[in-house]
Each structure stands twice: as structure tokens, then as C-alpha cells.
Design an enzyme around this catalytic site. Structure first.
Site, PDB file in Angstrom:
ATOM      1  N   CYS A 158       0.676  -1.428  -0.007  1.00  0.00           N
ATOM      2  CA  CYS A 158       0.140  -0.266   0.052  1.00  0.00           C
ATOM      3  C   CYS A 158       0.927   1.454  -0.225  1.00  0.00           C
ATOM      4  O   CYS A 158       0.773   2.198  -0.184  1.00  0.00           O
ATOM      5  CB  CYS A 158      -1.022  -0.177   1.065  1.00  0.00           C
ATOM      6  SG  CYS A 158      -2.253  -0.984   1.507  1.00  0.00           S
ATOM      7  N   HIS A 196      -9.533   4.610  -1.245  1.00  0.00           N
ATOM      8  CA  HIS A 196      -7.744   3.916  -1.455  1.00  0.00           C
ATOM      9  C   HIS A 196      -6.933   2.797  -2.573  1.00  0.00           C
ATOM     10  O   HIS A 196      -6.997   1.577  -2.540  1.00  0.00           O
ATOM     11  CB  HIS A 196      -7.297   3.324   0.228  1.00  0.00           C
ATOM     12  CG  HIS A 196      -6.090   2.399   0.067  1.00  0.00           C
ATOM     13  ND1 HIS A 196      -5.175   3.306  -0.149  1.00  0.00           N
ATOM     14  CD2 HIS A 196      -5.527   1.366   0.489  1.00  0.00           C
ATOM     15  CE1 HIS A 196      -3.823   2.166   0.134  1.00  0.00           C
ATOM     16  NE2 HIS A 196      -4.169   1.232   0.542  1.00  0.00           N
ATOM     17  N   LYS A 225     -10.001   7.012   4.163  1.00  0.00           N
ATOM     18  CA  LYS A 225     -11.801   6.726   4.157  1.00  0.00           C
ATOM     19  C   LYS A 225     -12.414   6.621   3.276  1.00  0.00           C
ATOM     20  O   LYS A 225     -13.209   6.278   2.772  1.00  0.00           O
ATOM     21  CB  LYS A 225     -11.771   7.015   5.556  1.00  0.00           C
ATOM     22  CG  LYS A 225     -13.151   6.747   6.309  1.00  0.00           C
ATOM     23  CD  LYS A 225     -12.895   5.692   6.821  1.00  0.00           C
ATOM     24  CE  LYS A 225     -13.451   4.807   5.753  1.00  0.00           C
ATOM     25  NZ  LYS A 225     -15.141   4.580   5.981  1.00  0.00           N
ATOM     26  N   CYS A 260     -13.421   1.225   7.965  1.00  0.00           N
ATOM     27  CA  CYS A 260     -12.542   0.439   6.679  1.00  0.00           C
ATOM     28  C   CYS A 260     -12.397   1.431   5.040  1.00  0.00           C
ATOM     29  O   CYS A 260     -13.414   2.048   5.229  1.00  0.00           O
ATOM     30  CB  CYS A 260     -13.334   0.053   5.921  1.00  0.00           C
ATOM     31  SG  CYS A 260     -13.246  -1.969   7.190  1.00  0.00           S
ATOM     32  N   SER A 261     -11.404   1.607   4.949  1.00  0.00           N
ATOM     33  CA  SER A 261     -11.366   2.458   3.738  1.00  0.00           C
ATOM     34  C   SER A 261     -12.083   2.268   2.725  1.00  0.00           C
ATOM     35  O   SER A 261     -11.640   1.128   2.389  1.00  0.00           O
ATOM     36  CB  SER A 261      -9.442   2.814   3.329  1.00  0.00           C
ATOM     37  OG  SER A 261      -8.783   1.696   3.059  1.00  0.00           O
TER      38      SER A 261
END
Lengths: 441, 394
Positions: free
Chosen positions: B85, B338, B334, B208-209
Site C-alpha cells: 500500500c 484507496h 477512508k 474501512c477505507s
């Protein structure tokens, strides 16, 4: 489950004849040395072609020079395996005999409700070490259409029972009688009689014909366990040995396509050799909260909506080979320079960076506890949520792994765990066996 | 940790960023074209003016050809790289060091990811052939391991912690609502966040993103050349990257309330930039809020909050847009979304806007130093990147 009032044992979604066999055998081989033969009997082999016994041997870390035999095709082969083990012992060896089955019946039928899943294991060796000596035996082989299943069929079929009683019954009685004769004893000399067979009516011939007293007959556990296929005769024998006293004589008769019968005499060593987990202790650690549709899903009988996640990929042969001692026998490593434990085994120490100063260490019997945990509702599993934890081993070493046989609500930091060998998943036709942690039983 | 740093030697002179979200109508190549075009325009250059390219993607393509083919680049060096990531940040770091070395005058770092085409929930990705013994934890599960450990260590009851985590999500959605390029542009009420379906441990969907598609790009040159391309360059004060030994997965000493890799990389970055009091000196930060407990723990690891205190700082609004130290002003992973390979460069894009006074409704008043933080992996086993940037030399 099913029509009856009783209970039956159910292998979890991550168990099969091999993993249950490992579980039973771990207790049996504790303290046993020089096992040179493994005999595995099952009618529900996870692989139809590929030696399931080899997985058992790997998980149990049995020697590479081991001879293996795998028996199937009839539940009678459970007792047949024990006889073969006795032969191996007579020839001067030590055999591990394992019988295990996951028995599925067509939904709603008597075979479903009357069966159970289970595994049993014995070690056979010289009489000087025996907790029970073989003092008599007899066998018969007969072509009778009683229970049958094609290789491609999920469920076995059975001819109507009375036919079996009339054809198989006399064979069973004859075999038992010959076994007693070879032992040189009569029915009245028996402390316990264990009767198990594909045809209950055929087995029922024996008590009346031999004029056995009810207290001589072992509880067949049909209401609490169900008939556990290849494992059943052995399971009842293990339970009898849990309670046996020196001098007791036990007759075990297994019927199906013929018959095997064995007469054992219990020795004084029985007291010192009681297993860690008696049969009744295992039965007492049951959970009784499995919904029927979940059971059907576990067995692949009921189709279900898969999670929106990629299906698990099959493990690959060369990495499995390289990691064999880790994957199957759960060997990690410990740094000889600083004592740090590593799971999986590492070449470089995470603590002191020493290179190639590791010794192998088996962690399968070590106690462990939850360092932190989560319930993963997204991961692919037959039993959501995946309960995953960081697990710390007594004496050092840490593993990130799945928990099994656990109530998700009960998981907390500090919970005591033990390791168990399971089938994680089957990907593209390859079974992926590895270890999980479960609450200490 | 040893690093010499390249403080004030490299500038960012152009940036581009696609909207992040569900781009059903665009492939990774389209997203690359969009981000690169915007970046070229922003610096007033064209593809031939760029000497070399660094392309970051975790799994949307392989090799430099993914970029050169999409952009029809004329025989330029294109390096494709991956660091989970933190891929976008890693592309930028490598591009910056190439400029600092003198090897190239003008370079582009670009990151992209196309996640929504898989049809699966959450992150997926094929692994190399394995022995099958790796634990089957999804990304939210691994980061959710922080929550019970943090609650236990600092004596925060689970209900309070749940509120703190929800507030982090609430804050980042609130910021994202002010951002035209964010994936989610709506404020979300606290009780809705708390009531969202469970994904892993204490984490609900709103913890969660966003799983999204997107691309972001930066053009870099030596600091002395920056004004050839823009009136308002931003200068790299520090770039630090740390890959951990996965201690958390082997050693019982690691307690899942910290990312040692983040501690190492942030301390190294502060040293490079001459930051001695990050809580006071860092004006704003874009941090890797992949899951809400991550942001909580990061505040402590980067020295924005004392140990065991970040949950109070979050509750007191310290990291809100109007707070003393705004964190994730653009909405973060968020609510901005992502797309793995693009995220590190997206964070820098927010710094680019904020330091140039172009962040619109979410503009922070006269920021001096901005920090981006980007990590890949899981608690106990990760890579961490920290940059510090400013609009002034010195």
C-alpha cells in the site's frame, strides 16, 4: 439430528478422516517408540488416490522408513487394521493402527441419524509391553450384498436388513465362536463383548446364541455417538480399555462382507497406559449447537452462496515439500544464540539476527494463549466468521493462526489454547492440511 | 537508522490526480492518462520533457510498458515498482532520489490501481505458489488486531474505543465531503458509523477505507530549477522508508499497539527535516488511515500524541480540520478512497494543494510543514513511508 432422539458426533467443517485420525493417534503414540508400520482404515478417504496414511505419518512425525498400509471398502477394515497391526507386532514390529470415518447419509435417512464421525488409534507391539494381549482370533469373508456405495456416490445404500440377518448372522456367530475357541475360553469368561457391523440384526444374533448377560455387552453408543464407520469397533474397544482391569477378557466382533473377531486379555500395564483423553472425556467436551443446514453445508450437500472473495488457491507441491516438517508436524525453530522461538522456522533470528543457528523444535504439544484476536467476517470459510488470533507459546514463539472449535463470543486476550491438525480448505482438488489453535479441552 | 536526506534539494513542480472511486468506464490505462496529463499541464511540460518515469502499482499491471504503452512514451526509462500500500510513496521516493543524484533533470512518479474490476469485496491479489500455511486474515482483520490490544493496554473500555474509532471515520468523511475528487463526498453520522455491519473484530464497514480506482502523479526536479515550471513549487524536506523484520509475527514482545516501522521512519524523517517537536511543528498530515485503529495508533507512533493518549486527542478534536493539527484533510483513505498504488501520491497531492493555498473549502490556514505517511502490510509486519514537505526553502 434427524428422526431419532439421540445425538451423533459430527466432524467439524475443517475435519476429515485424516485430521481426526491424527487427533486420535497423537494420544496413542505419546511415549511409544520405534513405530515401523502405519495402518490406516477408512471408508471416507480424503483422497481416493494418494496415500492418506502419508499425511497422517507426516503430521505425527513418524520415521521416513515407515511401512504404510491403507485399508478401505468396508467399515470392517477398522478391526481388520487392528488384526494387521497384531500381525506386525507378532513379526517383531510396532504398528500404529488408525481407523477413522466421516459418515454421511442421505438427508433424513436412518444412516444419517444413526451414524457418527470419529477416529480411534492403537499402537501394537510385543506382548511384554501390551496393555491387552491378543489371545484368540478368527475371520470370514463372504460375498453378500448388504451395504454398498459406488466410488462416485455420496451416500451408501443398504439391502433390507432381515436378509443380512439371515445370511450374515450365521457367519458372524461362527466367527465369534471360532475366536473364542482359539482363545480357549467360553462366553462366560468374557468381561466385555463389543459388537459392531454393517447389519445390526446380524450382530444381534450373537448375544442370544452365546447366552451373554446384558452386563457383558458394551454400550454401542448409538444414541450418543452413532456408528462411526471404520472407527466404531475400535472406539468401543478404546472405551472398554479405558475402564478395563487386569485379567479382563474382551471379545470384539466386526461384521460386514464377512466377519473379523478378536479376543483380548487385559494386562496389568493397562493402568499406567491410560490415554490423556479417555473416550468419555472426549464425549464430554462436545458442543451441541450445530444447526442442521450448517451441517449439510459443511458436507457439501446443501449448495450455498459463496462469499464475494476469491476461492482459496491450492497449495503448491514444492513449497509444501520444503515446508513439510513445519506444515505437517508443526516444527518451528529456536535460535541457539538467544533462545527465541520462531514459527514458521526461520534461518535468521528475529531477535539477535544470528544466521543459521537454529535448531528444530516441535510446538504441537506446547500450550499457548491468545495475544490478540479478531473475528474476520470477510475471509472465505465454510464457517464464518474466521476466528483468527496471534498466539503466544509457552516458552517463547508466536504464531498468527485460525482458531477452531471455538465460540467466537468467548475469545479474549489470555485464553488458553492447544494446537490441532486440520484441513484448512480444499483448493482446486488439493487438500490443505495445517494446524489451528483451539480452546484447551 | 542512517540516512543523509535530501532536504530542499528536490521540488515538486506539477501534480495530477484523478477522482478516486468506481470508474466502471475507465481502465488503469485511462486513469494513467488522466493523471499524467493533469500533471504535465500543471508543470507546463509534455511527455518528452520528462527524462524518466517511476510507475507504482500493486497488481494492476506489470513492467514499465504498462505506462509507456498507455502514454505512448518515446523510449523513456520507466521503472515499475511495488511496495504494497506504500507503492505510490515508494515511486515518488525513488524518482526524487534519481533527481537528487543528478542523473535526470525532470521526472515523473505516477501510481495507479484498478480495484473495482475484480468483482470481489475488499482487497484481493494472487499470491505466489505457497505451502498453504499462511493465516487467512483479510486486511481489515489484521488491522483490527490493534483494537483489543490497545483497549487492554490503556484501559479504554471497548464502548469508548468504538466511539473513538467511529469519530475518526466521522472526521475523515466530514473532510472528504469538502473534496470534489473524493470517492465518498457525504458526511456520515456517528450512530450510522457505529451501527454499520461488522467486517472484522470491532471494525464495521465504515471503519474501512474505500475500495476504489484511481491514479495520481507528481513531476519532480532539482529545487534550483523549480521556478522554471511553477511559481509555487513545494520542497521535499524528508523522505524515509522502513521495512520491518516482521517482529510482531515472531516475538512476544510486540503488543499490537504500535507500528515500530512507523516509529523508525518518522524519527528518521524528523531528523532529515530538522523537526524536533512534531506535535507542534507539523502543520498537517495525510496518514495511512486504511482502518480507523490504524490512524489512532499512528498518532502516537509519529509523536503527534503521547503514548496512550491519542484516543483522547481524537475525541477532543485535535486532528479535525479546525483542530490544532489537522489529519487527513482531504478525507484520507477512508473517504478519498484507496487505490493502492496511487494512495501515496494522492496524499502528496493534498500537500501540494494545501501548501499552495488551493485546497478550497478544506484549506488549512497558513500551513508550514506537511507530512505524508503511507504504510503497507499489517501491524507487526509492514513497510512504512514518511515524507515532510514545505512551500519554503530552509
Amino acid at each position: 439430528m434427524g428422526a431419532g432422539k439421540g445425538e451423533r458426533t459430527v466432524a467439524s467443517y475443517d475435519e476429515d478422516a485424516v485430521s481426526m485420525g491424527v487427533e486420535a493417534a497423537r494420544d496413542a503414540v505419546r511415549g511409544a517408540s520405534d513405530i515401523d508400520t502405519l495402518i490406516f482404515a477408512t471408508t471416507s478417504p480424503p483422497y481416493a488416490e494418494k496415500l492418506n496414511a502419508a499425511t497422517l505419518a507426516a503430521a505425527l512425525d513418524l520415521p521416513r522408513t515407515l511401512r504404510s498400509l491403507e485399508l478401505g471398502a468396508s467399515t470392517r477394515m477398522g478391526l481388520g487394521a487392528l488384526l494387521a497391526g497384531a500381525d506386525a507386532a507378532s513379526a517383531g514390529g510396532r504398528a500404529l493402527v488408525v481407523a477413522a470415518d466421516v459418515v454421511i447419509g442421505a438427508p433424513g435417512g436412518g444412516r444419517e441419524s444413526g451414524s457418527g464421525d470419529g477416529a480411534v488409534a492403537f499402537v501394537t507391539g510385543p506382548d511384554s509391553e501390551a496393555i491387552a494381549k491378543v489371545v484368540g482370533r478368527a475371520s470370514a469373508t463372504a460375498e453378500i450384498l448388504d451395504v454398498w456405495r459406488l466410488p462416485t456416490d455420496p451416500f451408501a445404500k443398504q439391502w433390507e436388513e432381515r436378509f443380512g440377518a439371515e445370511t450374515l448372522g450365521p457367519i458372524v456367530l461362527d466367527t465369534a465362536t471360532r475366536a473364542l475357541k482359539s482363545a480357549g475360553i467360553g462366553p462366560a469368561d468374557l468381561a466385555t463383548v463389543i459388537l459392531d457391523g454393517t447389519n445390526a440384526r446380524a450382530m444381534a444374533v450373537i448375544p442370544e446364541a452365546l447366552r451373554l448377560k446384558p452386563e457383558q455387552l458394551a454400550d454401542p453408543l448409538l444414541g450418543a455417538v452413532g456408528r462411526t464407520g471404520s472407527a466404531h469397533a475400535g472406539l468401543l474397544l478404546a472405551r472398554a480399555l479405558d475402564r478395563a482391569r487386569a485379567g479382563d477378557r474382551i471379545l470384539v466382533v466386526a461384521g460386514g462382507d464377512g466377519c473379523d473377531a478378536i479376543v483380548l486379555e487385559v494386562t496389568a500395564k493397562v493402568e499406567a497406559a491410560r490415554p490423556v483423553h479417555s473416550v468419555d472425556r472426549w464425549l464430554g467436551s462436545k458442543r451441541n449447537d450445530l444447526p442442521y443446514n450448517t451441517y449439510l453445508k459443511w458436507r457439501g450437500i446443501l449448495p450455498f452462496e459463496p462469499p464475494r472473495r476469491p476461492e482459496p488457491e491450492r497449495p503448491a507441491a514444492p513449497p509444501m515439500q520444503r515446508a513439510g516438517h513445519w506444515k505437517h508436524a508443526f516444527f518451528g525453530s529456536r535460535c541457539e544464540a538467544c533462545g527465541t522461538g520462531h514459527l514458521p522456522p526461520q534461518r535468521v533470528c528475529v531477535k539477535c539476527a544470528a544466521v543459521d543457528q537454529m535448531r528444530e523444535e516441535r510446538f504441537s504439544e506446547a500450550s499457548c494463549k491468545v495475544a490478540t484476536y479478531t473475528l474476520d467476517h470477510l475471509a472465505y470459510t465454510l464457517q464464518p466468521p474466521v476466528v483468527a488470533a496471534i498466539v503466544d507459546f509457552e516458552g517463547g514463539g508466536r504464531l498468527s493462526c485460525e482458531l477452531t472449535d471455538v465460540d467466537p463470543k468467548s475469545v479474549a486476550i489470555g485464553n488458553e489454547l492447544e494446537m490441532t491438525f486440520r484441513r484448512l480448505y480444499t483448493g482446486q482438488g488439493v487438500h490443505n492440511y495445517f494446524w489451528k489453535a483451539r480452546p484447551k479441552r | 537508522m542512517a540516512s543523509n536526506g535530501i532536504k530542499d534539494r528536490v521540488a515538486i513542480v506539477g501534480m495530477g490526480c484523478t477522482p478516486f472511486g468506481e470508474h466502471w468506464d475507465k481502465g488503469a490505462d485511462d486513469l494513467l492518462v488522466d493523471a499524467a496529463t493533469e500533471a504535465w499541464k500543471s508543470a507546463g511540460v509534455g511527455p518528452d520533457d520528462i527524462d524518466a518515469y517511476w510507475l507504482g502499482t500493486m497488481g494492476s499491471g506489470v513492467s514499465g510498458l504498462m505506462l509507456s504503452e498507455a502514454l505512448k512514451l518515446a523510449y523513456k526509462p520507466v521503472t515499475r515498482l511495488e511496495n504494497m500500500c506504500a507503492t505510490g510513496s515508494e515511486a515518488m521516493r525513488n524518482a526524487a532520489y534519481a533527481v537528487a543524484s543528478g542523473a535526470y533533470d525532470l521526472v515523473m512518479a505516477i501510481g495507479v490501481e484498478k480495484l473495482k474490476d475484480s468483482g470481489f469485496s475488499g482487497l484481493t491479489g494472487s499470491r505466489p505458489p505457497s505451502d498453504g500455511t499462511d493465516p487467512t486474515m483479510t486486511a481489515p482483520a489484521t488491522f483490527s488486531l490493534l483494537a483489543p490490544a490497545y483497549a487492554k493496554k490503556y484501559g479504554v473500555d471497548e464502548a469508548t474505543l468504538k466511539q473513538v474509532l467511529a469519530r475518526i471515520a466521522w472526521k475523515n468523511h466530514r473532510n472528504g465531503a469538502k473534496n470534489p475528487k473524493a470517492q465518498f463526498r457525504k458526511e456520515v453520522a456517528m450512530d450510522k458509523i457505529c451501527a454499520s455491519p461488522s467486517v472484522a473484530g470491532m471494525l464495521g464497514i465504515f471503519d474501512c477505507s474505500g475500495v476504489s480506482d484511481g491514479s495520481a502523479a507528481a513531476i519532480l526536479c532539482r529545487a534550483e530549477d523549480a521556478h522554471k515550471y511553477t511559481k509555487h513549487p513545494i520542497y521535499l524536506k524528508a523522505l524515509s522508508f522502513a521495512a520491518g523484520p516482521a517482529e510482531g509475527y515472531f516475538s512476544q514482545d510486540y503488543d499490537f499497539t504500535s507500528f515500530p516501522e512507523v516509529v523508525a521512519s518518522s524519527r528518521d524523517a524528523y531528523k532529515q527535516a530538522g523537526v524536533t517537536d512534531p506535535r507542534a511543528q507539523i502543520s498537517m498530515a495525510e496518514v495511512h488511515d486504511c482502518f480507523t485503529p490504524t490512524e489512532l495508533v499512528l498518532m502516537e507512533d509519529m509523536g503527534f500524541s503521547p503514548r496512550g493518549q491519542a484516543w483522547k486527542d481524537e475525541q477532543e478534536g485535535r486532528f479535525d480540520l479546525e483542530g490544532a493539527q489537522p489529519v487527513n484533510p482531504d478525507g484520507g483513505l477512508k473517504s478519498f478512497g484507496h487505490p493502492i498504488g496511487a494512495s501515496g501520491l494522492r496524499m502528496m497531492y493534498e500537500m501540494w494543494l494545501q501548501l499552495r493555498g488551493e485546497a478550497g473549502a478544506r484549506q488549512i490556514k497558513s500551513p508550514k510543514l506537511g507530512l505524508t505517511h503511507n504504510l503497507g502490510g499489517a501491524p507487526g509486519r509492514c513497510v512504512s513511508f514518511v515524507s515532510i514537505v514545505g512551500s519554503e526553502l530552509g
